[in-house]
Design an enzyme around this catalytic site. Structure first.
Site, mmCIF file in Angstrom:
data_model
loop_
_atom_site.group_PDB
_atom_site.id
_atom_site.type_symbol
_atom_site.label_atom_id
_atom_site.label_comp_id
_atom_site.label_asym_id
_atom_site.label_seq_id
_atom_site.Cartn_x
_atom_site.Cartn_y
_atom_site.Cartn_z
ATOM 1 C CG HIS A 158 -0.383 0.322 2.516
ATOM 2 N ND1 HIS A 158 -0.046 -0.647 3.438
ATOM 3 C CD2 HIS A 158 -0.068 1.499 3.101
ATOM 4 C CE1 HIS A 158 0.443 -0.077 4.524
ATOM 5 N NE2 HIS A 158 0.448 1.239 4.345
ATOM 6 N N GLY A 198 3.520 6.423 8.048
ATOM 7 C CA GLY A 198 4.901 6.612 7.607
ATOM 8 C C GLY A 198 5.800 5.491 8.083
ATOM 9 C CB SER A 210 3.203 1.689 6.199
ATOM 10 O OG SER A 210 2.031 1.852 6.951
ATOM 11 N N GLY A 236 -11.449 -23.287 -5.265
ATOM 12 C CA GLY A 236 -12.734 -22.780 -5.737
ATOM 13 C C GLY A 236 -13.888 -23.220 -4.862
ATOM 14 C CG ASP A 291 -0.098 -3.986 2.701
ATOM 15 O OD1 ASP A 291 0.088 -3.487 1.575
ATOM 16 O OD2 ASP A 291 -0.187 -3.309 3.738
#
Length: 465
Positions: free
Chosen positions: A107, A210, A212, A265, A137
């Site tokens: 991100h 900041g 992150s 699935g 992430d």
């Protein structure tokens, strides 16, 4: 002698406490800080703005983000022509080898047109995105150090980190590069609902915007986590992705620029005691298949809604999160053996895995029917062919009302849900539902499979006395 013994015990206690609480974090910081980088990103954003409100460029440059980047202090659009402006963001990262590979959060760099990495000694480099994995992430960047010396950090073992361990975070909170904060590891395996592979380390280390992408470091100066999330309304709650998760996907990020994961699935559902009892299971260890997507690997292999998966390749899968992690660690086209329980019998089914989609398909929406005022604990009505098509089902009845004083309501049965199975029997009409429902004794357990635009699930409850 007693006084001597007491004094010795006091000295020993003091020594133990002194050993447990570090006198300084300086050695750890000196070892790790040269590997931590500040990351600034720039991306182009287009917004409409009103013709009547423009801000002089001087004030725009001076006050920066106060005007939202488009010269509008109120953040609204308007009838003016679309305008492009540069939006900047800050984050952190850390160097993992001498080739210039850097780890950060996805991100932090998502959608960036330009990424600038600033090293500990204030040298700056442009960075390129090597690979990203939105589901964890995590992102991998690369700079060209041009022969200059850079300092990689060692990756530790997050599985060996223990609750109560001292940990240190180094990063760029609010643009204040090189900020060091410390605390303890508060918990492991936290699930925040952000994705199917949530497995966060929780700390009480002070983390701010900041931070992150920066490292969470143990007392040996090794990375055990990647600082990722904070809860704005809370104090002393920070979360980091375990470094072992990074180590598992790093080769794929370097080679392919993405992470391809195995895919069955199916829609998975955890078991509770009543669901387990309704399916004749001795305990809640296992994962209930709530639905099987048509044409996907599970469907081709013969899996069915109502099957309970208890193992993968002989390894126990006691929870849906554990099962998702095991399957996600496999590669597409790999074959796995699922041990399932179907109608009380244990059997093995071999599945050739597909590749997990980048984005989950959204379920079709349909109009919920208005509840009808009728008597009884559960009232239903026939579903129309059009409503069935929108939900991707061929049978079922729509719940129109549920007695709020019943366990069925407490367990989540609500008007608008569509019942497609009752005690493993397909339901295709009002008459069929009431015939099966009325044959169940009061106080006995029953399990219904319900479908909504958000997917399908099983709900177990005791019939009202």
């Amino acid at each position: 002698m007693k006084k001597f013994y007491l004094a010795a015990m006091l000295i020993l206690t003091f020594a133990i406490n002194a050993f447990a609480v570090p006198s300084s974090f300086s050695p750890v910081v000196k070892k790790a800080a040269p590997s931590v980088v500040n990351i600034s990103t720039t991306k182009t954003v287009t917004r409409n703005m009103p013709d009547f409100f423009q801000v002089d460029p001087f004030f725009q440059d001076f006050f920066g983000g106060m005007f939202g980047g488009n010269g509008n202090p109120f953040g609204f659009g308007g009838g003016g022509a679309p305008q492009k402006y540069k939006s900047t963001a800050l984050g952190s990262g850390f160097i993992i080898d001498t080739d210039g590979y850097i780890v950060t959060n996805n991100h932090v760099i998502e959608g960036a047109d330009e990424i600038i990495v600033k090293l500990h000694d204030d040298r700056e480099f442009k960075a390129e995105i090597v690979g990203t994995d939105p589901l964890t992430d995590l992102a991998l960047l690369k700079i060209n150090p041009k022969g200059a010396s850079i300092s990689p950090i060692l990756l530790g073992d997050s599985d060996r980190a223990e609750i109560g361990d001292w940990v240190v975070a180094i990063g760029n909170p609010l643009g204040l590069g090189g900020t060091v904060t410390a605390g303890i590891l508060s918990a492991k395996g936290r699930v925040l609902g952000d994705g199917p592979y949530d497995n966060f380390i929780q700390t009480d280390v002070s983390i701010n915007p900041g931070n992150s992408g920066g490292p969470l470091i143990n007392m040996d100066g090794e990375v055990i986590g990647i600082n990722t999330a904070i809860i704005q309304s809370a104090q002393g709650l920070g979360f980091a992705v375990p470094v072992n998760m990074l180590k598992n996907i790093l080769p794929k990020l370097k080679k392919d620029g993405k992470v391809s994961r195995g895919w069955v699935g199916i829609v998975m559902q955890p078991l509770d005691e009543q669901l387990a009892a309704s399916f004749g299971l001795p305990d809640t260890k296992g994962v209930l298949i709530a639905d099987v997507t048509k044409g996907e690997p599970g469907d081709k292999a013969g899996l069915k809604a109502g099957d309970v998966i208890v193992a993968v390749d002989g390894k126990q899968a006691e929870t849906s999160r554990a099962l998702a992690a095991i399957i996600g660690s496999k590669n597409p086209n790999e074959r796995i053996v699922l041990t399932i329980i179907r109608e009380g019998k244990r059997q093995n089914i071999t599945v050739k895995l597909g590749e997990r989609p980048d984005n989950n398909q959204l379920a079709s929406t349909y109009k919920n029917q208005k509840p009808q005022k009728q008597s009884g604990d559960i009232q239903v009505k026939n579903i129309t062919p059009e409503e069935a098509r929108e939900l991707g089902i061929s049978n079922g009845v729509i719940i129109t009302s549920v007695n709020k004083d019943t366990q069925a309501f407490e367990k989540g049965l609500k008007p608008g849900l569509v019942i497609v199975q009752l005690n493993n029997k397909p339901i295709s009409s009002e008459q069929e539902f009431y015939r099966v429902y009325n044959s169940i004794k009061k106080g006995d357990l029953m399990a219904v499979k319900v479908v909504s635009p958000n997917g399908s699930t099983f709900i177990a409850f005791a019939k009202s006395e």
